[in-house]
Design a protein around this motif. Structure first.
Motif, short mmCIF file in Angstrom:
data_model
loop_
_atom_site.label_atom_id
_atom_site.label_comp_id
_atom_site.label_asym_id
_atom_site.label_seq_id
_atom_site.Cartn_x
_atom_site.Cartn_y
_atom_site.Cartn_z
N LEU A 72 0.82 -1.21 0.00
CA LEU A 72 0.00 0.00 0.00
C LEU A 72 0.86 1.26 0.00
N VAL A 73 1.95 1.23 0.76
CA VAL A 73 2.86 2.38 0.82
C VAL A 73 3.51 2.58 -0.54
N ILE A 74 3.95 1.50 -1.16
CA ILE A 74 4.60 1.60 -2.47
C ILE A 74 3.61 2.12 -3.51
N GLY A 75 2.41 1.61 -3.50
CA GLY A 75 1.38 2.10 -4.42
C GLY A 75 1.08 3.57 -4.20
N PHE A 76 1.02 3.97 -2.94
CA PHE A 76 0.79 5.37 -2.60
C PHE A 76 1.90 6.26 -3.16
N LEU A 77 3.16 5.85 -2.95
CA LEU A 77 4.30 6.64 -3.42
C LEU A 77 4.33 6.73 -4.95
#
Length: 86
Positions: A72-77
């Motif tokens: 989720l963090v990677i997708g957000f970034l």
């Protein structure tokens, strides 16, 4: 760091445990993505540990990674890099 708001979790389907070395690899990937958005490493570190990401349930990147939700963090970034989020 100014934030704008999915990959698979690294948990093993059999044991629910992370393979050796995988979390460190994910942390490096997240750090590099964040650094591409915010060049100051101190601000990246502060963001990772302290800034609640409203779009991701109000948790910090660090909390999400610890919960096995690094995807989720990677997708957000990536969305921030593509200027799809603030």
């Amino acid at each position: 760091m100014t934030t704008r708001s999915e990959l698979a979790s690294w948990s093993s389907p059999r044991t629910g445990e992370s393979p050796p070395g995988r979390p460190a690899h994910i942390a490096v990937q997240i750090s590099r993505l964040a650094a591409a958005i915010e060049g100051n490493p101190h601000r990246v570190e502060e963001w990772y540990r302290s800034v609640c990401i409203r779009e991701l349930g109000g948790l910090t990147a660090q909390e999400l990674v610890r919960q096995g939700k690094a995807d989720l963090v990677i997708g957000f970034l990536w969305a921030v890099r593509r200027r799809e989020r603030d």
